[in-house]
Design a protein around this motif. Structure first.
Motif, PDB file in Angstrom:
ATOM      1  N   TRP A  50       2.657  -2.325   5.976  1.00  0.00           N
ATOM      2  CA  TRP A  50       2.335  -0.917   6.187  1.00  0.00           C
ATOM      3  C   TRP A  50       2.992  -0.379   7.459  1.00  0.00           C
ATOM      4  O   TRP A  50       3.305   0.806   7.547  1.00  0.00           O
ATOM      5  CB  TRP A  50       0.815  -0.710   6.257  1.00  0.00           C
ATOM      6  CG  TRP A  50       0.160  -1.282   7.486  1.00  0.00           C
ATOM      7  CD1 TRP A  50      -0.371  -2.533   7.631  1.00  0.00           C
ATOM      8  CD2 TRP A  50      -0.045  -0.630   8.739  1.00  0.00           C
ATOM      9  NE1 TRP A  50      -0.893  -2.714   8.890  1.00  0.00           N
ATOM     10  CE2 TRP A  50      -0.699  -1.548   9.594  1.00  0.00           C
ATOM     11  CE3 TRP A  50       0.266   0.641   9.230  1.00  0.00           C
ATOM     12  CZ2 TRP A  50      -1.047  -1.232  10.911  1.00  0.00           C
ATOM     13  CZ3 TRP A  50      -0.077   0.958  10.549  1.00  0.00           C
ATOM     14  CH2 TRP A  50      -0.726   0.031  11.360  1.00  0.00           C
ATOM     15  N   ASP A  91      -0.195   4.697   9.493  1.00  0.00           N
ATOM     16  CA  ASP A  91      -1.565   4.513   9.033  1.00  0.00           C
ATOM     17  C   ASP A  91      -1.626   3.414   7.978  1.00  0.00           C
ATOM     18  O   ASP A  91      -0.899   3.466   6.977  1.00  0.00           O
ATOM     19  CB  ASP A  91      -2.080   5.835   8.462  1.00  0.00           C
ATOM     20  CG  ASP A  91      -3.457   5.723   7.840  1.00  0.00           C
ATOM     21  OD1 ASP A  91      -4.222   4.830   8.256  1.00  0.00           O
ATOM     22  OD2 ASP A  91      -3.757   6.525   6.930  1.00  0.00           O
ATOM     23  N   ARG A  92      -2.491   2.443   8.183  1.00  0.00           N
ATOM     24  CA  ARG A  92      -2.637   1.301   7.283  1.00  0.00           C
ATOM     25  C   ARG A  92      -2.938   1.731   5.844  1.00  0.00           C
ATOM     26  O   ARG A  92      -2.536   1.072   4.887  1.00  0.00           O
ATOM     27  CB  ARG A  92      -3.755   0.400   7.807  1.00  0.00           C
ATOM     28  CG  ARG A  92      -4.132  -0.760   6.926  1.00  0.00           C
ATOM     29  CD  ARG A  92      -5.323  -1.497   7.507  1.00  0.00           C
ATOM     30  NE  ARG A  92      -5.030  -2.014   8.829  1.00  0.00           N
ATOM     31  CZ  ARG A  92      -4.427  -3.178   9.052  1.00  0.00           C
ATOM     32  NH1 ARG A  92      -4.040  -3.920   8.020  1.00  0.00           N
ATOM     33  NH2 ARG A  92      -4.202  -3.589  10.279  1.00  0.00           N
ATOM     34  N   ASP A  93      -3.671   2.822   5.683  1.00  0.00           N
ATOM     35  CA  ASP A  93      -4.108   3.248   4.359  1.00  0.00           C
ATOM     36  C   ASP A  93      -3.168   4.255   3.703  1.00  0.00           C
ATOM     37  O   ASP A  93      -3.472   4.788   2.635  1.00  0.00           O
ATOM     38  CB  ASP A  93      -5.515   3.846   4.439  1.00  0.00           C
ATOM     39  CG  ASP A  93      -6.553   2.832   4.882  1.00  0.00           C
ATOM     40  OD1 ASP A  93      -6.443   1.665   4.451  1.00  0.00           O
ATOM     41  OD2 ASP A  93      -7.449   3.187   5.668  1.00  0.00           O
ATOM     42  N   SER A  94      -2.035   4.519   4.330  1.00  0.00           N
ATOM     43  CA  SER A  94      -1.065   5.468   3.778  1.00  0.00           C
ATOM     44  C   SER A  94       0.003   4.738   2.970  1.00  0.00           C
ATOM     45  O   SER A  94       0.236   3.537   3.143  1.00  0.00           O
ATOM     46  CB  SER A  94      -0.388   6.259   4.895  1.00  0.00           C
ATOM     47  OG  SER A  94      -1.289   7.120   5.536  1.00  0.00           O
ATOM     48  N   ASP A 139      -2.887  -9.389   5.887  1.00  0.00           N
ATOM     49  CA  ASP A 139      -3.676  -8.182   6.119  1.00  0.00           C
ATOM     50  C   ASP A 139      -2.785  -6.977   6.363  1.00  0.00           C
ATOM     51  O   ASP A 139      -3.176  -5.842   6.087  1.00  0.00           O
ATOM     52  CB  ASP A 139      -4.602  -8.401   7.324  1.00  0.00           C
ATOM     53  CG  ASP A 139      -5.567  -7.245   7.529  1.00  0.00           C
ATOM     54  OD1 ASP A 139      -6.299  -6.911   6.582  1.00  0.00           O
ATOM     55  OD2 ASP A 139      -5.576  -6.677   8.638  1.00  0.00           O
ATOM     56  N   LEU A 188       0.375  -1.096   1.036  1.00  0.00           N
ATOM     57  CA  LEU A 188      -0.285  -0.778  -0.217  1.00  0.00           C
ATOM     58  C   LEU A 188       0.609  -1.185  -1.393  1.00  0.00           C
ATOM     59  O   LEU A 188       1.787  -0.828  -1.431  1.00  0.00           O
ATOM     60  CB  LEU A 188      -0.584   0.723  -0.300  1.00  0.00           C
ATOM     61  CG  LEU A 188      -1.705   1.266   0.602  1.00  0.00           C
ATOM     62  CD1 LEU A 188      -1.792   2.785   0.454  1.00  0.00           C
ATOM     63  CD2 LEU A 188      -3.039   0.614   0.259  1.00  0.00           C
TER      64      LEU A 188
END
Length: 349
Positions: A249, A167-170, A38, A42
């Protein structure tokens, strides 16, 4: 022009088509906990991160053409060797096992691997570090990359990085910027002065002003002694990035961000504007990007052909288009290519 001190070249390379290596990668992924999977960054385990689309072959052609007076070339890889590579006194293949402790292998995170390359035996003090998808695009003038006692760096054209925690989504470079800012604003205040291998003393910063931009996908001019110094100065950052199996990440690169920002803050690096081009193979306008490259090639200091096709099959038309474009720009073999493995403009299905 010959230079008194040769400037070596270091590449990271992997052949993601190799069945033995693919089995190793799959087994490593299977060992990860749900939490670790998890936490994968990315695009941290997609085909595009490991695919060999003949970038290295053409990169060495560009090196021969644009920087013939380079020093020794080192290719850092994982028990692999390109079939077209011939023996040369100017090139060495360095296995991960020669640099990274056995207890920390395998690793499939380039941020981890690149943190060790300054340990290559006999590596020159000044060297270029390149991923195989970053190419010189015009004759190299050393004074445009190195100055007396320091190096140059280039910002990317990407948007500014928003402040805050990782940030996980960066993307990796955005989080790398944030990690560097955290360390330089806080840890630097309590860090002891450090002595570099060349005996310079680096004092603590009175203040640190962060530039919220990411660095370009560029050839990285490096100073070996500086990397050794920063290993001592920021051991926690090196330890963290060296703990990864796959890109995470929360564990971004430090060599391609922190090292440069620290050098900028201490006057060892300067920002320079370069003529550059970044190509993303997954973009819908890839043909026009490649046309643009063809039109300015020879007058552009560097370019990157970033494989963003992710999990596309090997015979994807976009990959064939990139291979053909690179071959059109760089058709002449380098000194490192044998004649037994001719270039094929496209993989078979």
């Amino acid at each position: 022009m010959q230079y008194l001190t040769p400037i070596d070249i270091v590449y990271l390379w992997v052949d993601g088509h190799d069945p033995t290596w693919r089995s190793k990668r799959a087994s490593a992924w299977d060992t990860l906990s749900d939490e670790s999977r998890d936490a994968a960054g990315l695009h941290g385990n997609v085909e595009g991160r490991f695919r060999d689309n003949d970038e290295l072959r053409h990169n060495l052609r560009a090196l021969d053409l644009h920087f013939p007076d380079h020093g020794h070339v080192y290719i850092v890889t994982d028990s692999q060797r390109p079939p077209w590579l011939k023996p040369s006194t100017r090139l060495s293949v360095i296995d991960h096992r020669d640099l990274i402790p056995a207890s920390a292998l395998p690793t499939f995170d380039s941020a981890n691997i690149e943190s060790y390359i300054h340990r290559i035996p006999n590596l020159s003090e000044r060297y270029f570090y390149l991923n195989d998808d970053v190419f010189f695009g015009a004759p190299v003038k050393v004074e445009d990359w190195f100055w007396n006692g320091g190096v140059y760096a280039a910002w990317s054209s990407d948007p500014e990085v928003t402040p805050g925690p990782l940030d996980r989504d960066s993307g990796s470079m955005e989080n790398a910027s944030r990690l560097s800012q955290q360390w330089l604003e806080h840890s630097e205040k309590s860090a002891a002065p450090d002595t570099c291998a060349d005996q310079r003393i680096w004092p603590r910063l009175a203040a640190y002003e962060h530039t919220p931009l990411t660095f370009a996908h560029a050839p990285r001019p490096m100073l070996r002694s500086l990397l050794y110094s920063l290993e001592t100065l920021a051991p926690e950052l090196f330890s963290q990035v060296r703990s990864t199996l796959f890109r995470r990440w929360d564990t971004p690169t430090i060599v391609s961000d922190f090292v440069i920002r620290w050098a900028l803050a201490h006057g060892v690096a300067k920002i320079r504007d370069y003529t550059q081009l970044h190509i993303a193979t997954g973009d819908v306008d890839l043909p026009s990007q490649l046309d643009r490259l063809s039109s300015i090639y020879g007058a552009i200091e560097f370019f990157c052909v970033n494989d963003t096709t992710d999990d596309a099959p090997t015979h994807d038309a976009r990959l064939k288009l990139v291979r053909a474009a690179l071959h059109a720009l760089l058709p002449e073999r380098s000194q490192f290519e044998n004649t037994q493995h001719a270039f094929e403009p496209a993989f078979s299905n």
